[in-house]
Design a protein around this motif. Sequence first.
Motif, PDB file in Angstrom:
ATOM      1  N   GLY A  42       0.800  -1.213   0.000  1.00 34.34           N
ATOM      2  CA  GLY A  42       0.000   0.000   0.000  1.00 34.34           C
ATOM      3  C   GLY A  42       0.838   1.269   0.000  1.00 34.34           C
ATOM      4  O   GLY A  42       0.309   2.366  -0.200  1.00 34.34           O
ATOM      5  N   GLY A  43       2.140   1.105   0.211  1.00 34.43           N
ATOM      6  CA  GLY A  43       3.049   2.244   0.206  1.00 34.43           C
ATOM      7  C   GLY A  43       3.457   2.622  -1.204  1.00 34.43           C
ATOM      8  O   GLY A  43       3.063   1.975  -2.186  1.00 34.43           O
ATOM      9  N   GLU A  44       4.265   3.683  -1.312  1.00 36.40           N
ATOM     10  CA  GLU A  44       4.617   4.214  -2.623  1.00 36.40           C
ATOM     11  C   GLU A  44       6.113   4.490  -2.743  1.00 36.40           C
ATOM     12  O   GLU A  44       6.779   4.798  -1.759  1.00 36.40           O
ATOM     13  CB  GLU A  44       3.858   5.529  -2.878  1.00 36.40           C
ATOM     14  CG  GLU A  44       2.352   5.368  -2.903  1.00 36.40           C
ATOM     15  CD  GLU A  44       1.635   6.700  -3.052  1.00 36.40           C
ATOM     16  OE1 GLU A  44       2.311   7.690  -3.420  1.00 36.40           O
ATOM     17  OE2 GLU A  44       0.411   6.758  -2.808  1.00 36.40           O
ATOM     18  N   LEU A  45       6.591   4.375  -3.990  1.00 35.63           N
ATOM     19  CA  LEU A  45       7.955   4.743  -4.349  1.00 35.63           C
ATOM     20  C   LEU A  45       7.878   5.802  -5.449  1.00 35.63           C
ATOM     21  O   LEU A  45       7.140   5.622  -6.427  1.00 35.63           O
ATOM     22  CB  LEU A  45       8.739   3.525  -4.825  1.00 35.63           C
ATOM     23  CG  LEU A  45      10.196   3.762  -5.253  1.00 35.63           C
ATOM     24  CD1 LEU A  45      11.057   2.535  -4.914  1.00 35.63           C
ATOM     25  CD2 LEU A  45      10.321   4.059  -6.757  1.00 35.63           C
TER      26      LEU A  45
ATOM     27  N   ARG B 164       5.605   7.500 -10.230  1.00 29.90           N
ATOM     28  CA  ARG B 164       5.163   7.122  -8.888  1.00 29.90           C
ATOM     29  C   ARG B 164       4.477   5.760  -8.955  1.00 29.90           C
ATOM     30  O   ARG B 164       3.601   5.534  -9.802  1.00 29.90           O
ATOM     31  CB  ARG B 164       4.208   8.206  -8.384  1.00 29.90           C
ATOM     32  CG  ARG B 164       3.649   8.052  -7.012  1.00 29.90           C
ATOM     33  CD  ARG B 164       3.008   9.392  -6.599  1.00 29.90           C
ATOM     34  NE  ARG B 164       1.899   9.201  -5.693  1.00 29.90           N
ATOM     35  CZ  ARG B 164       0.628   9.519  -5.957  1.00 29.90           C
ATOM     36  NH1 ARG B 164       0.308  10.016  -7.141  1.00 29.90           N
ATOM     37  NH2 ARG B 164      -0.300   9.329  -5.055  1.00 29.90           N
ATOM     38  N   PHE B 165       4.890   4.881  -8.043  1.00 29.72           N
ATOM     39  CA  PHE B 165       4.360   3.523  -8.033  1.00 29.72           C
ATOM     40  C   PHE B 165       3.874   3.156  -6.639  1.00 29.72           C
ATOM     41  O   PHE B 165       4.520   3.448  -5.627  1.00 29.72           O
ATOM     42  CB  PHE B 165       5.443   2.512  -8.454  1.00 29.72           C
ATOM     43  CG  PHE B 165       5.927   2.702  -9.861  1.00 29.72           C
ATOM     44  CD1 PHE B 165       5.293   2.090 -10.919  1.00 29.72           C
ATOM     45  CD2 PHE B 165       7.031   3.519 -10.130  1.00 29.72           C
ATOM     46  CE1 PHE B 165       5.726   2.265 -12.222  1.00 29.72           C
ATOM     47  CE2 PHE B 165       7.483   3.702 -11.423  1.00 29.72           C
ATOM     48  CZ  PHE B 165       6.823   3.076 -12.477  1.00 29.72           C
ATOM     49  N   GLN B 166       2.721   2.478  -6.605  1.00 27.06           N
ATOM     50  CA  GLN B 166       2.177   1.963  -5.338  1.00 27.06           C
ATOM     51  C   GLN B 166       2.299   0.445  -5.338  1.00 27.06           C
ATOM     52  O   GLN B 166       2.051  -0.214  -6.344  1.00 27.06           O
ATOM     53  CB  GLN B 166       0.729   2.373  -5.164  1.00 27.06           C
ATOM     54  CG  GLN B 166       0.111   1.941  -3.835  1.00 27.06           C
ATOM     55  CD  GLN B 166      -1.339   2.385  -3.713  1.00 27.06           C
ATOM     56  OE1 GLN B 166      -2.159   2.123  -4.580  1.00 27.06           O
ATOM     57  NE2 GLN B 166      -1.647   3.077  -2.621  1.00 27.06           N
ATOM     58  N   LYS B 167       2.655  -0.109  -4.173  1.00 29.40           N
ATOM     59  CA  LYS B 167       2.736  -1.574  -4.053  1.00 29.40           C
ATOM     60  C   LYS B 167       1.362  -2.124  -3.718  1.00 29.40           C
ATOM     61  O   LYS B 167       0.705  -1.673  -2.798  1.00 29.40           O
ATOM     62  CB  LYS B 167       3.747  -1.965  -2.960  1.00 29.40           C
ATOM     63  CG  LYS B 167       3.901  -3.472  -2.825  1.00 29.40           C
ATOM     64  CD  LYS B 167       5.022  -3.852  -1.877  1.00 29.40           C
ATOM     65  CE  LYS B 167       6.380  -3.678  -2.537  1.00 29.40           C
ATOM     66  NZ  LYS B 167       7.461  -4.257  -1.688  1.00 29.40           N
ATOM     67  N   ARG B 168       0.930  -3.113  -4.531  1.00 30.30           N
ATOM     68  CA  ARG B 168      -0.393  -3.715  -4.325  1.00 30.30           C
ATOM     69  C   ARG B 168      -0.490  -4.329  -2.927  1.00 30.30           C
ATOM     70  O   ARG B 168       0.436  -4.967  -2.457  1.00 30.30           O
ATOM     71  CB  ARG B 168      -0.622  -4.829  -5.341  1.00 30.30           C
ATOM     72  CG  ARG B 168      -0.742  -4.361  -6.783  1.00 30.30           C
ATOM     73  CD  ARG B 168      -1.028  -5.542  -7.679  1.00 30.30           C
ATOM     74  NE  ARG B 168      -0.914  -5.221  -9.094  1.00 30.30           N
ATOM     75  CZ  ARG B 168      -1.876  -4.710  -9.838  1.00 30.30           C
ATOM     76  NH1 ARG B 168      -3.059  -4.466  -9.290  1.00 30.30           N
ATOM     77  NH2 ARG B 168      -1.699  -4.454 -11.116  1.00 30.30           N
TER      78      ARG B 168
END
Length: 473
Positions: free
Chosen positions: A397-400, A469-473
Amino acid sequence: MTSKPSERPVSKPPHARGPRLSTLHLAPESLGFALDCAAQAVGAVRLGAALPAALQSVFMSAPEGAAAAARGAVQDIAYRTMRRLATAEALVVQLVRKAPPPHVGHVLACALALLVDEDESAAYTPFTVVDQAVNAIGARREFAFAKGLVNAVLRRFLREREGLLATVHTDDVAHWNYPQWWIDSVQRAWPENWQAILASGNEQGPLTLRVNARRSTVADYLRVLQGHHIAATQTGEHAVRLDVPMSVDRIPGFSEGVVSVQDAGAQIAAQCIGVRDGMRVLDACAAPGGKTGHLLELADIELIALESDASRARRIGENLQRLGLVADVRIGDAGNPEKWYDGQPFDRILADVPCSASGIVRRHPDIRWLRRAADIPALVAEQRRILEALWPLVETGGELLYVTCSIFPEEGELQATWFGSTHQDAVRLDAPGQLLPTAARAPAGASAELRAGQDTASNSDHDGFFYARFQKR
Protein backbone atom coordinates in the motif's frame (compact mmCIF):
# COMPACT_ATOMS: atom_id res chain seq x y z
CA MET A 1 19.50 23.50 -2.79
CA THR A 2 18.86 20.55 -5.05
CA SER A 3 20.11 18.82 -8.14
CA LYS A 4 23.71 19.88 -8.15
CA PRO A 5 26.72 18.10 -9.59
CA SER A 6 27.41 16.62 -6.18
CA GLU A 7 23.97 15.00 -6.35
CA ARG A 8 24.54 13.83 -9.89
CA PRO A 9 28.25 13.12 -9.95
CA VAL A 10 30.01 12.89 -13.24
CA SER A 11 32.86 10.44 -13.55
CA LYS A 12 35.39 10.97 -10.79
CA PRO A 13 38.86 11.19 -12.31
CA PRO A 14 41.84 12.04 -10.15
CA HIS A 15 42.13 15.77 -9.54
CA ALA A 16 43.19 17.20 -12.89
CA ARG A 17 45.70 20.01 -13.03
CA GLY A 18 47.77 21.43 -15.83
CA PRO A 19 51.43 22.41 -15.71
CA ARG A 20 52.47 24.56 -12.76
CA LEU A 21 52.24 28.23 -13.70
CA SER A 22 54.52 31.06 -12.68
CA THR A 23 53.36 33.59 -10.10
CA LEU A 24 50.63 35.90 -11.36
CA HIS A 25 51.34 39.58 -10.70
CA LEU A 26 47.94 41.19 -11.21
CA ALA A 27 45.55 42.96 -8.84
CA PRO A 28 43.01 40.37 -7.61
CA GLU A 29 40.12 42.70 -8.40
CA SER A 30 41.22 43.11 -12.03
CA LEU A 31 39.54 41.38 -14.95
CA GLY A 32 42.98 40.11 -16.02
CA PHE A 33 43.35 38.19 -12.76
CA ALA A 34 39.84 36.76 -13.13
CA LEU A 35 40.49 35.70 -16.74
CA ASP A 36 43.68 33.90 -15.72
CA CYS A 37 41.96 32.06 -12.86
CA ALA A 38 38.94 31.15 -14.97
CA ALA A 39 41.27 29.84 -17.69
CA GLN A 40 42.95 27.57 -15.15
CA ALA A 41 39.54 26.18 -14.16
CA VAL A 42 38.54 25.66 -17.80
CA GLY A 43 41.79 23.79 -18.39
CA ALA A 44 41.07 21.53 -15.42
CA VAL A 45 37.59 20.72 -16.76
CA ARG A 46 39.11 19.84 -20.10
CA LEU A 47 41.35 17.39 -18.21
CA GLY A 48 38.33 15.80 -16.50
CA ALA A 49 37.69 17.77 -13.31
CA ALA A 50 34.23 19.04 -12.35
CA LEU A 51 34.04 22.82 -12.49
CA PRO A 52 33.24 23.43 -8.78
CA ALA A 53 36.25 21.34 -7.75
CA ALA A 54 38.43 23.06 -10.36
CA LEU A 55 37.41 26.50 -9.10
CA GLN A 56 38.02 25.50 -5.49
CA SER A 57 41.53 24.36 -6.39
CA VAL A 58 42.21 27.65 -8.16
CA PHE A 59 41.00 29.67 -5.18
CA MET A 60 43.06 27.62 -2.75
CA SER A 61 46.23 28.23 -4.77
CA ALA A 62 45.60 31.97 -5.15
CA PRO A 63 47.59 34.45 -3.03
CA GLU A 64 46.18 35.06 0.44
CA GLY A 65 43.17 37.34 0.29
CA ALA A 66 42.96 37.24 -3.50
CA ALA A 67 40.26 34.57 -3.71
CA ALA A 68 37.71 36.66 -1.83
CA ALA A 69 38.27 39.66 -4.11
CA ALA A 70 38.12 37.66 -7.33
CA ARG A 71 35.68 34.83 -6.56
CA GLY A 72 32.54 36.32 -8.09
CA ALA A 73 34.17 37.41 -11.34
CA VAL A 74 36.12 34.16 -11.74
CA GLN A 75 33.03 32.03 -11.25
CA ASP A 76 30.98 34.15 -13.65
CA ILE A 77 33.60 33.94 -16.40
CA ALA A 78 34.19 30.21 -15.90
CA TYR A 79 30.48 29.40 -16.08
CA ARG A 80 29.94 31.67 -19.08
CA THR A 81 32.84 29.95 -20.82
CA MET A 82 31.40 26.49 -20.15
CA ARG A 83 28.19 27.61 -21.88
CA ARG A 84 30.11 29.00 -24.88
CA LEU A 85 33.09 26.64 -24.86
CA ALA A 86 32.70 24.96 -28.24
CA THR A 87 32.06 28.30 -29.97
CA ALA A 88 35.11 29.86 -28.29
CA GLU A 89 37.39 26.92 -29.06
CA ALA A 90 36.24 26.84 -32.69
CA LEU A 91 37.05 30.54 -32.97
CA VAL A 92 40.54 29.94 -31.58
CA VAL A 93 41.08 27.31 -34.29
CA GLN A 94 39.86 29.77 -36.93
CA LEU A 95 41.96 32.66 -35.68
CA VAL A 96 45.24 31.01 -34.64
CA ARG A 97 47.33 29.32 -37.32
CA LYS A 98 49.27 27.14 -34.86
CA ALA A 99 47.70 25.87 -31.64
CA PRO A 100 48.91 28.03 -28.72
CA PRO A 101 50.04 26.62 -25.36
CA PRO A 102 46.99 25.26 -23.48
CA HIS A 103 46.81 28.06 -20.91
CA VAL A 104 47.00 30.72 -23.64
CA GLY A 105 44.24 28.91 -25.50
CA HIS A 106 42.10 28.80 -22.38
CA VAL A 107 42.58 32.53 -21.73
CA LEU A 108 41.57 33.18 -25.33
CA ALA A 109 38.52 30.94 -24.90
CA CYS A 110 37.45 32.81 -21.76
CA ALA A 111 37.91 36.18 -23.45
CA LEU A 112 36.03 35.08 -26.58
CA ALA A 113 33.23 33.65 -24.43
CA LEU A 114 32.77 37.17 -23.06
CA LEU A 115 32.98 38.79 -26.47
CA VAL A 116 30.48 36.56 -28.30
CA ASP A 117 27.58 37.75 -26.13
CA GLU A 118 25.36 40.45 -27.54
CA ASP A 119 25.97 43.94 -26.19
CA GLU A 120 22.90 43.92 -23.94
CA SER A 121 24.06 40.78 -22.12
CA ALA A 122 27.80 41.50 -22.19
CA ALA A 123 29.50 41.60 -18.80
CA TYR A 124 32.35 43.89 -19.92
CA THR A 125 33.10 46.28 -22.77
CA PRO A 126 35.05 44.75 -25.68
CA PHE A 127 38.01 47.09 -25.13
CA THR A 128 38.27 46.03 -21.47
CA VAL A 129 38.19 42.34 -22.34
CA VAL A 130 40.95 42.67 -24.93
CA ASP A 131 43.14 44.85 -22.73
CA GLN A 132 42.79 42.60 -19.68
CA ALA A 133 43.30 39.37 -21.61
CA VAL A 134 46.60 40.77 -22.89
CA ASN A 135 47.52 41.73 -19.32
CA ALA A 136 46.64 38.24 -18.08
CA ILE A 137 49.00 36.63 -20.60
CA GLY A 138 51.76 39.17 -20.05
CA ALA A 139 51.64 38.69 -16.28
CA ARG A 140 53.05 35.17 -16.58
CA ARG A 141 56.64 35.17 -17.76
CA GLU A 142 56.37 31.87 -19.65
CA PHE A 143 53.56 33.25 -21.81
CA ALA A 144 54.61 36.88 -22.22
CA PHE A 145 55.68 36.08 -25.80
CA ALA A 146 51.98 35.54 -26.66
CA LYS A 147 50.77 39.04 -25.74
CA GLY A 148 50.82 40.17 -29.35
CA LEU A 149 49.03 37.03 -30.47
CA VAL A 150 46.23 37.47 -27.94
CA ASN A 151 45.82 41.12 -28.84
CA ALA A 152 45.71 40.40 -32.57
CA VAL A 153 43.30 37.48 -32.26
CA LEU A 154 40.77 39.31 -30.11
CA ARG A 155 40.90 42.49 -32.16
CA ARG A 156 40.42 40.54 -35.37
CA PHE A 157 37.41 38.82 -33.84
CA LEU A 158 35.86 42.18 -33.00
CA ARG A 159 36.44 43.39 -36.57
CA GLU A 160 35.09 40.24 -38.22
CA ARG A 161 32.69 39.08 -35.51
CA GLU A 162 29.62 38.43 -37.66
CA GLY A 163 31.44 36.52 -40.40
CA LEU A 164 33.54 34.45 -38.00
CA LEU A 165 30.53 33.42 -35.93
CA ALA A 166 28.62 32.51 -39.09
CA THR A 167 31.51 30.29 -40.16
CA VAL A 168 31.96 28.40 -36.88
CA HIS A 169 28.22 28.07 -36.34
CA THR A 170 27.92 25.90 -39.45
CA ASP A 171 29.18 23.16 -37.13
CA ASP A 172 26.48 21.83 -34.78
CA VAL A 173 28.82 21.46 -31.80
CA ALA A 174 30.13 25.02 -32.09
CA HIS A 175 26.64 26.37 -32.69
CA TRP A 176 24.84 24.64 -29.80
CA ASN A 177 27.80 24.21 -27.42
CA TYR A 178 27.15 20.56 -26.61
CA PRO A 179 28.93 17.37 -27.70
CA GLN A 180 27.48 15.90 -30.88
CA TRP A 181 26.11 12.80 -29.10
CA TRP A 182 24.19 15.05 -26.69
CA ILE A 183 22.70 17.11 -29.53
CA ASP A 184 21.69 13.94 -31.36
CA SER A 185 20.11 12.46 -28.20
CA VAL A 186 17.99 15.54 -27.52
CA GLN A 187 16.94 15.84 -31.16
CA ARG A 188 15.94 12.18 -31.24
CA ALA A 189 14.01 12.37 -27.97
CA TRP A 190 12.28 15.72 -28.55
CA PRO A 191 12.13 16.35 -32.33
CA GLU A 192 9.77 19.33 -32.00
CA ASN A 193 11.50 21.00 -29.04
CA TRP A 194 15.15 20.04 -29.31
CA GLN A 195 16.43 23.48 -30.33
CA ALA A 196 14.62 25.28 -27.53
CA ILE A 197 15.78 22.67 -24.99
CA LEU A 198 19.40 23.07 -26.02
CA ALA A 199 19.07 26.85 -26.01
CA SER A 200 17.55 26.87 -22.53
CA GLY A 201 20.58 24.98 -21.23
CA ASN A 202 22.78 27.84 -22.35
CA GLU A 203 20.92 30.36 -20.19
CA GLN A 204 21.76 31.03 -16.56
CA GLY A 205 19.21 29.44 -14.24
CA PRO A 206 17.18 31.65 -11.88
CA LEU A 207 17.59 31.78 -8.12
CA THR A 208 14.52 29.99 -6.79
CA LEU A 209 13.70 29.67 -3.10
CA ARG A 210 11.57 27.15 -1.23
CA VAL A 211 9.53 28.72 1.55
CA ASN A 212 9.54 26.59 4.71
CA ALA A 213 5.87 25.68 5.22
CA ARG A 214 6.48 25.37 8.97
CA ARG A 215 7.71 28.93 9.20
CA SER A 216 5.87 31.01 6.60
CA THR A 217 3.72 31.10 3.48
CA VAL A 218 4.66 32.25 0.01
CA ALA A 219 2.34 35.24 0.32
CA ASP A 220 3.86 36.31 3.64
CA TYR A 221 7.40 35.82 2.41
CA LEU A 222 6.76 37.84 -0.74
CA ARG A 223 5.69 40.69 1.55
CA VAL A 224 8.97 40.31 3.47
CA LEU A 225 10.91 40.54 0.22
CA GLN A 226 8.89 43.56 -0.82
CA GLY A 227 9.84 45.22 2.45
CA HIS A 228 13.50 44.66 1.54
CA HIS A 229 12.90 46.01 -1.99
CA ILE A 230 13.65 42.60 -3.52
CA ALA A 231 11.52 41.79 -6.58
CA ALA A 232 10.24 38.21 -6.74
CA THR A 233 7.46 36.04 -8.18
CA GLN A 234 5.68 32.92 -6.98
CA THR A 235 6.58 30.04 -9.29
CA GLY A 236 5.22 26.98 -7.45
CA GLU A 237 3.28 25.95 -4.37
CA HIS A 238 6.22 26.81 -2.11
CA ALA A 239 8.52 28.36 -4.71
CA VAL A 240 9.62 31.98 -5.08
CA ARG A 241 11.87 33.15 -7.92
CA LEU A 242 14.01 36.23 -7.33
CA ASP A 243 14.15 38.61 -10.27
CA VAL A 244 17.84 39.24 -9.58
CA PRO A 245 20.05 36.48 -8.09
CA MET A 246 21.99 37.33 -4.94
CA SER A 247 24.22 35.62 -2.39
CA VAL A 248 22.39 33.67 0.30
CA ASP A 249 23.75 35.90 3.05
CA ARG A 250 21.62 38.71 1.59
CA ILE A 251 18.41 36.67 1.36
CA PRO A 252 16.01 37.53 4.20
CA GLY A 253 15.34 34.55 6.44
CA PHE A 254 17.81 32.18 4.81
CA SER A 255 20.15 31.77 7.79
CA GLU A 256 17.10 31.34 10.07
CA GLY A 257 15.71 28.51 7.93
CA VAL A 258 12.69 30.40 6.60
CA VAL A 259 13.74 29.65 3.02
CA SER A 260 16.11 27.35 1.16
CA VAL A 261 17.53 27.48 -2.36
CA GLN A 262 15.86 24.83 -4.53
CA ASP A 263 14.73 24.74 -8.15
CA ALA A 264 10.96 24.83 -8.62
CA GLY A 265 11.04 21.54 -10.54
CA ALA A 266 12.92 19.82 -7.74
CA GLN A 267 10.35 21.00 -5.19
CA ILE A 268 7.72 18.85 -6.90
CA ALA A 269 9.30 15.70 -5.43
CA ALA A 270 8.24 16.24 -1.83
CA GLN A 271 4.83 17.53 -2.91
CA CYS A 272 4.23 14.57 -5.23
CA ILE A 273 5.13 11.84 -2.75
CA GLY A 274 2.30 12.86 -0.40
CA VAL A 275 3.79 12.39 3.06
CA ARG A 276 1.48 12.51 6.08
CA ASP A 277 2.10 12.70 9.81
CA GLY A 278 3.35 9.45 11.29
CA MET A 279 4.71 7.94 8.09
CA ARG A 280 8.04 6.16 7.88
CA VAL A 281 9.95 7.58 4.90
CA LEU A 282 13.25 6.86 3.15
CA ASP A 283 15.03 9.56 1.17
CA ALA A 284 17.52 7.50 -0.82
CA CYS A 285 20.56 9.19 -2.39
CA ALA A 286 19.70 12.15 -0.15
CA ALA A 287 22.72 14.52 -0.21
CA PRO A 288 22.87 17.44 0.08
CA GLY A 289 19.46 17.28 1.74
CA GLY A 290 17.24 19.67 -0.21
CA LYS A 291 14.42 17.17 -0.64
CA THR A 292 15.03 15.78 2.86
CA GLY A 293 14.37 19.20 4.35
CA HIS A 294 11.29 19.73 2.20
CA LEU A 295 9.76 16.40 3.27
CA LEU A 296 10.24 17.30 6.93
CA GLU A 297 8.73 20.74 6.38
CA LEU A 298 5.51 19.18 5.04
CA ALA A 299 4.75 16.58 7.74
CA ASP A 300 5.83 15.07 11.06
CA ILE A 301 7.44 11.89 9.76
CA GLU A 302 10.11 9.37 10.72
CA LEU A 303 12.66 9.99 7.99
CA ILE A 304 15.86 8.15 7.10
CA ALA A 305 18.17 10.13 4.83
CA LEU A 306 20.55 7.74 3.08
CA GLU A 307 23.79 8.77 1.39
CA SER A 308 26.71 6.63 0.22
CA ASP A 309 29.39 9.33 0.63
CA ALA A 310 30.18 10.27 4.23
CA SER A 311 31.55 13.71 3.37
CA ARG A 312 28.44 14.60 1.39
CA ALA A 313 26.20 13.16 4.10
CA ARG A 314 27.53 15.83 6.45
CA ARG A 315 25.89 18.44 4.23
CA ILE A 316 22.50 16.87 4.97
CA GLY A 317 23.06 17.48 8.67
CA GLU A 318 24.22 21.05 8.05
CA ASN A 319 21.13 21.86 6.00
CA LEU A 320 18.79 20.29 8.55
CA GLN A 321 20.48 22.17 11.38
CA ARG A 322 19.81 25.47 9.60
CA LEU A 323 16.15 24.46 9.18
CA GLY A 324 15.84 23.24 12.76
CA LEU A 325 14.76 19.78 11.59
CA VAL A 326 15.94 16.26 12.42
CA ALA A 327 16.40 13.09 10.34
CA ASP A 328 18.19 9.79 10.83
CA VAL A 329 21.16 10.28 8.46
CA ARG A 330 22.75 6.97 7.48
CA ILE A 331 25.77 6.16 5.34
CA GLY A 332 25.09 3.40 2.86
CA ASP A 333 24.49 2.27 -0.70
CA ALA A 334 20.82 2.45 -1.68
CA GLY A 335 21.42 -0.57 -3.89
CA ASN A 336 22.71 -2.68 -0.98
CA PRO A 337 20.18 -2.42 1.87
CA GLU A 338 21.74 -5.30 3.82
CA LYS A 339 24.35 -2.85 5.09
CA TRP A 340 21.94 -0.26 6.56
CA TYR A 341 18.31 -1.47 6.49
CA ASP A 342 16.71 -2.34 9.87
CA GLY A 343 13.92 -4.50 8.48
CA GLN A 344 11.03 -2.05 9.01
CA PRO A 345 9.22 -1.27 5.73
CA PHE A 346 8.65 2.26 4.50
CA ASP A 347 5.35 4.00 3.71
CA ARG A 348 7.15 6.18 1.18
CA ILE A 349 10.50 5.93 -0.61
CA LEU A 350 11.95 8.83 -2.57
CA ALA A 351 14.40 7.31 -5.07
CA ASP A 352 16.22 10.35 -6.44
CA VAL A 353 18.76 8.24 -8.27
CA PRO A 354 22.09 9.09 -9.95
CA CYS A 355 21.61 10.19 -13.55
CA SER A 356 23.18 12.13 -16.41
CA ALA A 357 22.06 15.49 -14.93
CA SER A 358 21.08 16.52 -18.46
CA GLY A 359 18.10 18.42 -17.07
CA ILE A 360 20.17 20.75 -14.88
CA VAL A 361 22.86 21.67 -17.38
CA ARG A 362 22.02 25.37 -17.32
CA ARG A 363 23.16 25.45 -13.69
CA HIS A 364 26.08 23.08 -14.16
CA PRO A 365 27.27 23.62 -17.75
CA ASP A 366 30.48 21.64 -17.27
CA ILE A 367 28.43 18.42 -17.13
CA ARG A 368 27.96 18.42 -20.90
CA TRP A 369 31.74 18.35 -21.43
CA LEU A 370 32.34 15.65 -18.82
CA ARG A 371 29.63 13.18 -19.75
CA ARG A 372 30.15 10.58 -22.47
CA ALA A 373 27.53 8.71 -24.48
CA ALA A 374 28.71 5.48 -22.85
CA ASP A 375 27.76 6.88 -19.43
CA ILE A 376 24.03 6.60 -20.16
CA PRO A 377 23.77 2.78 -20.33
CA ALA A 378 25.91 2.53 -17.19
CA LEU A 379 23.65 4.98 -15.36
CA VAL A 380 20.53 3.12 -16.53
CA ALA A 381 21.97 -0.09 -15.09
CA GLU A 382 22.76 1.65 -11.79
CA GLN A 383 19.25 3.10 -11.58
CA ARG A 384 17.77 -0.35 -12.08
CA ARG A 385 20.04 -1.85 -9.43
CA ILE A 386 18.86 0.73 -6.91
CA LEU A 387 15.17 0.37 -7.80
CA GLU A 388 15.34 -3.42 -7.55
CA ALA A 389 16.92 -3.12 -4.11
CA LEU A 390 14.48 -0.50 -2.78
CA TRP A 391 11.16 -1.92 -4.01
CA PRO A 392 11.07 -4.80 -1.47
CA LEU A 393 11.44 -2.20 1.30
CA VAL A 394 8.10 -0.56 0.43
CA GLU A 395 5.16 -1.43 2.68
CA THR A 396 2.11 -2.97 0.99
CA GLY A 397 0.00 0.00 0.00
CA GLY A 398 3.05 2.24 0.21
CA GLU A 399 4.62 4.21 -2.62
CA LEU A 400 7.96 4.74 -4.35
CA LEU A 401 8.71 7.92 -6.28
CA TYR A 402 11.35 7.55 -9.00
CA VAL A 403 13.11 10.82 -9.80
CA THR A 404 15.89 11.89 -12.14
CA CYS A 405 17.06 15.33 -13.23
CA SER A 406 17.36 14.08 -16.80
CA ILE A 407 15.73 14.84 -20.13
CA PHE A 408 16.87 11.58 -21.73
CA PRO A 409 14.01 9.02 -22.05
CA GLU A 410 16.41 6.19 -21.18
CA GLU A 411 16.50 7.62 -17.66
CA GLY A 412 12.85 8.63 -17.66
CA GLU A 413 9.83 7.12 -19.34
CA LEU A 414 11.67 4.08 -20.67
CA GLN A 415 12.91 3.32 -17.18
CA ALA A 416 9.47 3.76 -15.65
CA THR A 417 7.94 1.50 -18.31
CA TRP A 418 10.56 -1.16 -17.61
CA PHE A 419 9.89 -1.00 -13.86
CA GLY A 420 6.13 -1.29 -14.26
CA SER A 421 6.41 -4.21 -16.68
CA THR A 422 8.81 -6.20 -14.48
CA HIS A 423 7.01 -5.72 -11.14
CA GLN A 424 3.50 -7.11 -11.20
CA ASP A 425 2.80 -5.70 -7.75
CA ALA A 426 3.61 -2.13 -8.88
CA VAL A 427 0.67 0.12 -9.82
CA ARG A 428 1.67 3.31 -11.59
CA LEU A 429 -0.03 6.38 -10.14
CA ASP A 430 -0.38 9.92 -11.41
CA ALA A 431 2.88 11.92 -11.46
CA PRO A 432 4.24 14.77 -13.58
CA GLY A 433 6.27 12.44 -15.83
CA GLN A 434 8.78 14.33 -17.95
CA LEU A 435 9.27 17.99 -17.10
CA LEU A 436 11.24 19.68 -19.83
CA PRO A 437 13.35 22.66 -18.78
CA THR A 438 11.52 25.95 -19.00
CA ALA A 439 12.44 29.58 -18.54
CA ALA A 440 10.52 32.71 -17.60
CA ARG A 441 11.86 34.12 -20.86
CA ALA A 442 11.46 31.16 -23.21
CA PRO A 443 14.24 30.83 -25.83
CA ALA A 444 13.50 31.71 -29.43
CA GLY A 445 11.74 28.85 -31.17
CA ALA A 446 10.21 27.39 -28.01
CA SER A 447 7.03 25.47 -28.74
CA ALA A 448 3.82 25.99 -26.80
CA GLU A 449 4.45 22.67 -25.02
CA LEU A 450 7.89 23.72 -23.90
CA ARG A 451 6.62 27.11 -22.80
CA ALA A 452 3.97 25.43 -20.70
CA GLY A 453 6.65 23.13 -19.35
CA GLN A 454 4.20 20.26 -18.89
CA ASP A 455 3.92 21.69 -15.38
CA THR A 456 1.01 22.59 -13.17
CA ALA A 457 2.93 25.47 -11.59
CA SER A 458 1.98 28.92 -12.82
CA ASN A 459 4.64 31.17 -14.25
CA SER A 460 7.05 28.24 -14.00
CA ASP A 461 10.77 28.45 -14.55
CA HIS A 462 12.43 25.15 -13.75
CA ASP A 463 15.08 22.63 -14.71
CA GLY A 464 14.38 19.30 -16.41
CA PHE A 465 13.12 16.39 -14.27
CA PHE A 466 11.35 13.07 -14.59
CA TYR A 467 8.85 11.76 -12.02
CA ALA A 468 7.18 8.34 -11.89
CA ARG A 469 5.16 7.12 -8.89
CA PHE A 470 4.36 3.52 -8.03
CA GLN A 471 2.18 1.96 -5.34
CA LYS A 472 2.74 -1.57 -4.05
CA ARG A 473 -0.39 -3.71 -4.32
